[in-house]
Design an enzyme around this catalytic site. Structure first.
Site, short mmCIF file in Angstrom:
data_model
loop_
_atom_site.label_atom_id
_atom_site.label_comp_id
_atom_site.label_asym_id
_atom_site.label_seq_id
_atom_site.Cartn_x
_atom_site.Cartn_y
_atom_site.Cartn_z
N ASP A 94 0.89 -1.17 0.00
CA ASP A 94 0.00 0.00 0.00
C ASP A 94 0.92 1.21 0.00
O ASP A 94 2.13 1.07 -0.15
CB ASP A 94 -0.95 -0.03 1.20
CG ASP A 94 -0.28 0.40 2.49
OD1 ASP A 94 -0.98 0.58 3.48
OD2 ASP A 94 0.96 0.56 2.50
N ASP A 268 -5.08 -4.94 7.75
CA ASP A 268 -3.66 -4.72 8.06
C ASP A 268 -3.57 -3.64 9.13
O ASP A 268 -4.43 -2.74 9.17
CB ASP A 268 -2.88 -4.27 6.82
CG ASP A 268 -2.92 -2.74 6.68
OD1 ASP A 268 -3.90 -2.24 6.11
OD2 ASP A 268 -1.99 -2.08 7.19
N CYS A 306 -2.84 -18.61 25.55
CA CYS A 306 -2.16 -18.53 24.25
C CYS A 306 -1.18 -19.68 24.13
O CYS A 306 -0.46 -20.00 25.08
CB CYS A 306 -1.41 -17.20 24.13
SG CYS A 306 -0.48 -17.05 22.58
N CYS A 308 1.32 -19.82 21.88
CA CYS A 308 2.46 -19.45 21.02
C CYS A 308 3.78 -19.81 21.69
O CYS A 308 3.85 -20.07 22.89
CB CYS A 308 2.41 -17.95 20.69
SG CYS A 308 3.12 -16.86 21.91
N CYS A 311 4.59 -17.71 24.79
CA CYS A 311 3.81 -18.01 26.00
C CYS A 311 4.16 -19.39 26.57
O CYS A 311 3.89 -19.66 27.74
CB CYS A 311 2.32 -17.91 25.69
SG CYS A 311 1.84 -16.20 25.39
N HIS A 337 4.49 -12.54 19.92
CA HIS A 337 3.23 -12.90 20.58
C HIS A 337 2.04 -12.10 20.02
O HIS A 337 0.98 -12.66 19.72
CB HIS A 337 3.31 -12.68 22.09
CG HIS A 337 1.96 -12.72 22.73
ND1 HIS A 337 1.26 -13.90 22.98
CD2 HIS A 337 1.11 -11.71 23.08
CE1 HIS A 337 0.08 -13.63 23.48
NE2 HIS A 337 -0.06 -12.31 23.54
#
Ligand SMILES: C=CCOC(=O)Nc1nc2cc3[nH]c(NC)nc3cc2c(=O)[nH]1
Length: 374
Positions: A94, A268, A306, A308, A311, A337
Site C-alpha cells: 500500500d 492490516d 495462548c 504461542c 507463552c 506474541h
C-alpha cells in the site's frame, strides 16, 4: 488468467461474514485474514521463518517508504521484494504514505498528483498515480493498491465529493499505467468518508473499472468505532461478493471481529508490532503492559490461553526485564506474541464462520477480553 482471483467458499448465516480464498502468484490465502505490516521490507524484529511459523499467509509493505529507502530500483535489481527480503509467500504493497500525505506540513494535492515533503530529508517530493504504479511494478508485490486520496476525518461533504471524483480519475490512470497485469493484481480503494451517497459513487466508479479486489479506505483515521462500523454496514454490500474486500489500517481485536461480521476479508495494521515495542501485549483478557512493575515477579506467561512459542517458553518477569533493559530480544518476544495473537484470532473467526456462530464468538470474546458490551 488474472494474477489475483477470489473464491467465495461460504457465507455465514448469522451475519455478513464469509469464508474465501484469494489465489495469487505466490500462493493462496484463507480469508478473513490479517496482514502483518513490514514497512521497510521487514516485519520489525521478526524473521520470515518466524512469520511462517505463526502462519502469516501474506505480509504488507509500503510503496512510499521503499521508494525513499532503498529505492525501488535496488529492490528490482534484487529480483523484487520476495527475493530481496527472502519471503516466498504473497506480498501486498500500500502507499504507507497516507500519514505523510495527510499530516505533513507541506502537502498539496493537485490533479496530476500529490506534492509533499520527504519525512526524512525534508526535500520536496511528488507522487502521481503513474509514479505509484511504476514503483509498485518495480517492487513486484502480488497485490498493488491504486493511488488515492485519504481525506482527513472529518471532512466537508463538498471536499469529500471532489476528492472521491479525483480518486476515481486516479484509479483509471493507475489501470492505464499498470505494466505487469499477468503477475500483479491491482486493487481499487473506495473513499467517500461517512457519506453514504459518496461511498456509493466511489464504489460505482471503481466497480466499472473491474478491479480484482477492492479496499475500503478513509477509515481508521480517528473516527469513532461506531462511525467505522456504520460506514462498513452500508459500504461492503455495495462491493461485488465475488471479489475480496480489504479494510485498510484496521487491527485491534474488536475491530477485526466487527469488520469480519460486516463482510470484510482482509485487514492490516501496525498496531500489534508497534505496541509490542512499547512493552504492551494483546491477550485474551485485555491488553497487558508487561513493562509495569506489577509483573516484576510474575513468572506466568503473557497469556495463559495462548499457545504461542513465547507463552510456552518465557515469563512476564523475564520479558518485563528485557523490555526495561531495552534488550532487542524483549521486543522480538512481544512482537511475536502480538502477531500470533491476531493471526490466531482470525483463525478462530474463520472457524466460527464455518460453524455459523460468529456472533456468538463475538459475545464470548468481548466478554472475556473485557470490551465494553455494545
Ligand atoms: C500506492 C498507494 C496506495 O494508496 C494507499 O495505500 N492508500 C490508502 N492507505 C490507507 C492507509 C490507512 N491506514 C489507516 N489507519 C491506520 N487508515 C488508512 C486509510 C488508507 C486509505 O484510505 N488509502
Amino acid at each position: 488468467m488474472a494474477a489475483v482471483t477470489y473464491e467465495l467458499k461460504k457465507t455465514c448465516k448469522q451475519s455478513g461474514a464469509r469464508l474465501g480464498t484469494i489465489h495469487t502468484p505466490h500462493g493462496s490465502i484463507d480469508t478473513p485474514m490479517f496482514m502483518p505490516v513490514g514497512t521497510l521490507a521487514t516485519v520489525k524484529t521478526l524473521s520470515p521463518e518466524e512469520l511462517e511459523d505463526m502462519n502469516a499467509q501474506i505480509i504488507l509493505s509500503n510503496t512510499y517508504h521503499l521508494w525513499l529507502r532503498p529505492g525501488e530500483d535496488i529492490v528490482q535489481e534484487a529480483g523484487g521484494l520476495h527475493s530481496f527480503m527472502n519471503w516466498d509467500r504473497p506480498i501486498l504493497t500500500d502507499s504507507g504514505g497516507f500519514q505523510v500525505f495527510s499530516l505533513s506540513d507541506f502537502r498539496n494535492i493537485k490533479e496530476e498528483g500529490v506534492h509533499f515533503r520527504n519525512h526524512i530529508s525534508g526535500e520536496k517530493l511528488f507522487l502521481s498515480p503513474e509514479k505509484a504504479m511504476q514503483i509498485q511494478n518495480a517492487l513486484g508485490p502480488d497485490i498493488m493498491m491504486a493511488l488515492d486520496e485519504c481525506p482527513p476525518y472529518p471532512a466537508e461533504e463538498s471536499y469529500m465529493k471532489a476528492s472521491v471524483e479525483r480518486t476515481s480519475r486516479w484509479a483509471e490512470r493507475c489501470l492505464e499505467a499498470h505494466q505487469n497485469k499477468e503477475t500483479q493484481g491491482l486493487f481499487g480503494i473506495i473513499q467517500g468518508g461517512e457519506y453514504e451517497h459518496l461511498r456509493k459513487q466511489s464504489a460505482d466508479d471503481l466497480i466499472s473499472l473491474d478491479f480484482p479486489g477492492y479496499a475500503i479506505g478513509g477509515l481508521s483515521v480517528g473516527e469513532p468505532k461506531d462511525v467505522m462500523n456504520r460506514v462498513l454496514e452500508f459500504t461492503t454490500p455495495l462491493l461485488p461478493s465475488h471479489k475480496p474486500r480489504y479494510l485498510m489500517g484496521v487491527g485491534s481485536a474488536d475491530s477485526l471481529i466487527d469488520g469480519a461480521i460486516r463482510g470484510v476479508d482482509m485487514f492490516d495494521c501496525v498496531l500489534p508490532t508497534r505496541i509490542a515495542r512499547n512493552g504492551a501485549c494483546m491477550t485474551n483478557h485485555g491488553r497487558l503492559v508487561v513493562r509495569n512493575a506489577a509483573y516484576a515477579r510474575d513468572f506466568s506467561p503473557i497469556d495463559r490461553d495462548c499457545n504461542c512459542h513465547v507463552c510456552r517458553n518465557y515469563s512476564r518477569a523475564y520479558i518485563r526485564h528485557l523490555i526495561k533493559s531495552n534488550e532487542t530480544f524483549g521486543f522480538r518476544l512481544t512482537s511475536y506474541h502480538n502477531l500470533y495473537f491476531l493471526l490466531d484470532l482470525m483463525k478462530k473467526v474463520r472457524e466460527a464462520i464455518m460453524e455459523d456462530r460468529l456472533l456468538d464468538f463475538r459475545e464470548e470474546f468481548f466478554e472475556q477480553y473485557g470490551f465494553n458490551r455494545p
